[in-house]
Design a protein around this motif. Structure first.
Motif, PDB file in Angstrom:
ATOM      1  N   UNK A  30       0.808  -1.258  -0.039  1.00  0.00           N
ATOM      2  CA  UNK A  30      -0.010  -0.039   0.054  1.00  0.00           C
ATOM      3  C   UNK A  30       0.899   1.417  -0.207  1.00  0.00           C
ATOM      4  N   UNK A  31       0.381   2.375  -0.745  1.00  0.00           N
ATOM      5  CA  UNK A  31       1.220   3.486  -0.903  1.00  0.00           C
ATOM      6  C   UNK A  31       0.246   4.845  -0.736  1.00  0.00           C
ATOM      7  N   UNK A  32       0.718   5.798  -0.336  1.00  0.00           N
ATOM      8  CA  UNK A  32       0.163   7.063  -0.510  1.00  0.00           C
ATOM      9  C   UNK A  32       1.073   8.335  -1.046  1.00  0.00           C
ATOM     10  N   UNK A  33       0.784   8.941  -1.853  1.00  0.00           N
ATOM     11  CA  UNK A  33       1.455  10.007  -2.439  1.00  0.00           C
ATOM     12  C   UNK A  33       0.727  11.140  -2.187  1.00  0.00           C
ATOM     13  N   UNK A  34       1.358  12.121  -1.721  1.00  0.00           N
ATOM     14  CA  UNK A  34       0.583  13.624  -1.360  1.00  0.00           C
ATOM     15  C   UNK A  34       1.851  14.654  -1.876  1.00  0.00           C
ATOM     16  N   UNK A  35       1.042  15.895  -1.996  1.00  0.00           N
ATOM     17  CA  UNK A  35       1.735  17.244  -2.164  1.00  0.00           C
ATOM     18  C   UNK A  35       2.413  17.665  -0.993  1.00  0.00           C
ATOM     19  N   UNK A  36       2.044  17.256   0.247  1.00  0.00           N
ATOM     20  CA  UNK A  36       2.489  17.640   1.427  1.00  0.00           C
ATOM     21  C   UNK A  36       4.035  16.947   1.612  1.00  0.00           C
ATOM     22  N   UNK A  37       4.983  17.718   2.198  1.00  0.00           N
ATOM     23  CA  UNK A  37       6.379  17.150   2.167  1.00  0.00           C
ATOM     24  C   UNK A  37       6.253  16.271   3.417  1.00  0.00           C
ATOM     25  N   UNK A  38       7.220  15.110   3.309  1.00  0.00           N
ATOM     26  CA  UNK A  38       7.266  14.003   4.076  1.00  0.00           C
ATOM     27  C   UNK A  38       6.163  13.424   4.696  1.00  0.00           C
ATOM     28  N   UNK A  39       4.862  13.352   3.965  1.00  0.00           N
ATOM     29  CA  UNK A  39       3.928  12.762   4.144  1.00  0.00           C
ATOM     30  C   UNK A  39       3.439  11.584   3.277  1.00  0.00           C
ATOM     31  N   UNK A  40       3.998  11.454   2.259  1.00  0.00           N
ATOM     32  CA  UNK A  40       4.074  10.190   1.312  1.00  0.00           C
ATOM     33  C   UNK A  40       4.783   8.904   1.882  1.00  0.00           C
ATOM     34  N   UNK A  41       4.111   8.055   1.965  1.00  0.00           N
ATOM     35  CA  UNK A  41       4.760   6.765   2.468  1.00  0.00           C
ATOM     36  C   UNK A  41       4.295   5.433   1.803  1.00  0.00           C
ATOM     37  N   UNK A  42       4.981   4.487   1.924  1.00  0.00           N
ATOM     38  CA  UNK A  42       4.701   3.098   1.169  1.00  0.00           C
ATOM     39  C   UNK A  42       5.200   1.956   2.218  1.00  0.00           C
ATOM     40  N   UNK A  43       4.549   0.861   2.074  1.00  0.00           N
ATOM     41  CA  UNK A  43       4.606  -0.452   2.792  1.00  0.00           C
ATOM     42  C   UNK A  43       4.526  -1.546   2.018  1.00  0.00           C
ATOM     43  N   UNK A  44       5.445  -2.521   1.974  1.00  0.00           N
ATOM     44  CA  UNK A  44       5.215  -3.925   1.289  1.00  0.00           C
ATOM     45  C   UNK A  44       5.386  -5.176   2.421  1.00  0.00           C
ATOM     46  N   UNK A  45       4.327  -5.921   2.569  1.00  0.00           N
ATOM     47  CA  UNK A  45       4.356  -6.952   3.322  1.00  0.00           C
ATOM     48  C   UNK A  45       4.371  -8.387   2.797  1.00  0.00           C
ATOM     49  N   UNK A  46       5.051  -9.196   3.306  1.00  0.00           N
ATOM     50  CA  UNK A  46       5.068 -10.574   2.810  1.00  0.00           C
ATOM     51  C   UNK A  46       4.631 -11.498   3.872  1.00  0.00           C
ATOM     52  N   UNK A  47       3.166 -12.168   3.637  1.00  0.00           N
ATOM     53  CA  UNK A  47       2.711 -12.970   4.659  1.00  0.00           C
ATOM     54  C   UNK A  47       2.412 -14.251   4.147  1.00  0.00           C
ATOM     55  N   UNK A  48       2.972 -15.233   5.410  1.00  0.00           N
ATOM     56  CA  UNK A  48       2.942 -16.627   5.151  1.00  0.00           C
ATOM     57  C   UNK A  48       2.220 -17.192   6.293  1.00  0.00           C
ATOM     58  N   UNK A  49       1.163 -18.161   5.622  1.00  0.00           N
ATOM     59  CA  UNK A  49       0.166 -18.858   6.327  1.00  0.00           C
ATOM     60  C   UNK A  49       0.741 -20.319   6.592  1.00  0.00           C
ATOM     61  N   UNK A  50       1.132 -20.648   7.570  1.00  0.00           N
ATOM     62  CA  UNK A  50       1.301 -22.189   7.978  1.00  0.00           C
ATOM     63  C   UNK A  50      -0.045 -22.863   8.425  1.00  0.00           C
ATOM     64  N   UNK A  51       0.124 -24.202   8.824  1.00  0.00           N
ATOM     65  CA  UNK A  51      -1.025 -24.976   9.359  1.00  0.00           C
ATOM     66  C   UNK A  51      -1.526 -24.540  10.555  1.00  0.00           C
ATOM     67  N   UNK A  52      -0.617 -24.026  11.661  1.00  0.00           N
ATOM     68  CA  UNK A  52      -1.145 -23.568  12.681  1.00  0.00           C
ATOM     69  C   UNK A  52      -0.386 -22.282  13.257  1.00  0.00           C
ATOM     70  N   UNK A  53      -0.044 -21.632  12.070  1.00  0.00           N
ATOM     71  CA  UNK A  53       0.740 -20.031  12.540  1.00  0.00           C
ATOM     72  C   UNK A  53       0.815 -19.108  11.508  1.00  0.00           C
ATOM     73  N   UNK A  54       1.051 -18.117  11.688  1.00  0.00           N
ATOM     74  CA  UNK A  54       1.256 -17.087  10.614  1.00  0.00           C
ATOM     75  C   UNK A  54       2.544 -16.109  10.865  1.00  0.00           C
ATOM     76  N   UNK A  55       3.028 -15.752   9.977  1.00  0.00           N
ATOM     77  CA  UNK A  55       4.289 -14.897  10.028  1.00  0.00           C
ATOM     78  C   UNK A  55       4.192 -13.699   8.952  1.00  0.00           C
TER      79      UNK A  55
END
Length: 308
Positions: A133-158
């Motif tokens: 997910x990402x957000x771009x804006x005209x305001x300085x230092x307010x734009x941000x982005x994030x990347x997640x890798x989700x792994x789903x196991x049998x009885x756990x998540x990471x």
């Protein structure tokens, strides 16, 4: 000795001989994601409140692609050093495009004030999912982005996270019994030279959900949701920061009727809120939102209409 110790009856023998319920540790269910451990409490206590007029329209072009239009007219709070809330009138239009496939989801939003929001969810395999997910804006230092890798196991998540500002994080949650799951998280914000570690626990049955979370940043979060029936739930939460000594507690309800849903809460600061969603027809919903804070003399009322 036979005269001192009373004989054991057959009923007592049957009760004492009843085998205890054993936990099959090789067949435990998969827990919910770490960042969603307070999901039920957030749904009941923190609905999407707003002030003013909101209109949302979604038009499906085919089974996978749709367009959305949103109009908002109300007020925006401006940060101030005084205790009173300062508001300025604001209005914006939002255009969105959605592509939803069983293995891929793309969502984009652009607003008239220049902000751009984008979300991606891609199932790389049956167990591995990429989220961005990402957000771009005209305001300085307010734009941000994030990347997640989700792994789903049998009885756990990471999960592994990478974001702008040299942000790196990871979390893990494991079911230890049929009802109890335990987890932890770590993160490093390189731009601010800060790191942290946290722990969480969640206990869930058919009638209740209890969660607890603590982090080295000073946060302690507790929540409890009691399912009175299939349509009624009562919820409470407690937030404490041992660094700033801020404490907030709230109680609320979630009532699902045949064609409507009503949620409300009151917190320890005296702030009350209510949120009503009424289904007028298929694909047509009416929304009422209210939040009253007598201490800050802040009163918010909103109504909206959702089509599609």
């Amino acid at each position: 000795m036979a005269g001192i110790i009373p004989p054991v009856s057959d009923a007592s023998k049957q009760q004492s001989g009843k085998p205890a319920e054993k936990v099959d540790y090789l067949n435990l269910p998969c827990p919910i994601p770490y960042e969603e451990i307070h999901r039920e409490a957030l749904m009941s206590l923190k609905p999407e409140l707003f002030e003013g007029l909101r209109f949302d329209f979604t038009k499906g072009l085919n089974q996978k692609f749709s367009l959305s239009h949103s109009v908002f007219m109300g007020s925006t709070e401006v940060p101030s050093q005084s205790s009173e809330t300062i508001k300025v009138p604001s209005a914006n239009y939002e255009f969105g495009a959605n592509f939803i496939d069983p293995n891929l989801m793309l969502i984009g939003r652009v607003l008239t004030d220049g902000r751009l929001h984008a979300r991606v969810k891609w199932d790389l395999s049956e167990n591995l999912t990429l989220k961005a997910n990402a957000q771009l804006t005209n305001e300085p230092h307010m734009s941000h982005g994030m990347v997640n890798f989700d792994f789903k196991g049998k009885d756990y998540r990471s999960q592994f996270q990478v974001g702008n500002g040299a942000l790196i994080g990871a979390n893990y949650i494991q079911n230890v019994t049929q009802h109890l799951s335990l987890g932890g998280e770590v993160f490093w914000a390189g731009q601010h030279r800060k790191s942290g570690i946290g722990y969480a626990a969640r206990y869930e049955t058919d009638k209740m959900v209890a969660t607890g979370q603590v982090a080295s940043t000073g946060m302690v979060a507790l929540s409890y949701v009691q399912k009175v029936s299939e349509k009624v739930s009562l919820a409470t939460d407690y937030m404490f920061n041992w660094l700033s000594r801020d404490v907030t507690a709230s109680v609320g309800y979630d009532y699902i009727l045949r064609q409507s849903r009503l949620r409300g809460r009151i917190d320890s600061n005296g702030c009350t809120a209510a949120f009503l969603e009424e289904r007028l027809n298929m694909g047509l919903n009416f929304i009422l939102s209210a939040e009253i804070d007598h201490k800050k003399k802040d009163y918010k009322f909103g109504f909206g209409l959702t089509v599609g």
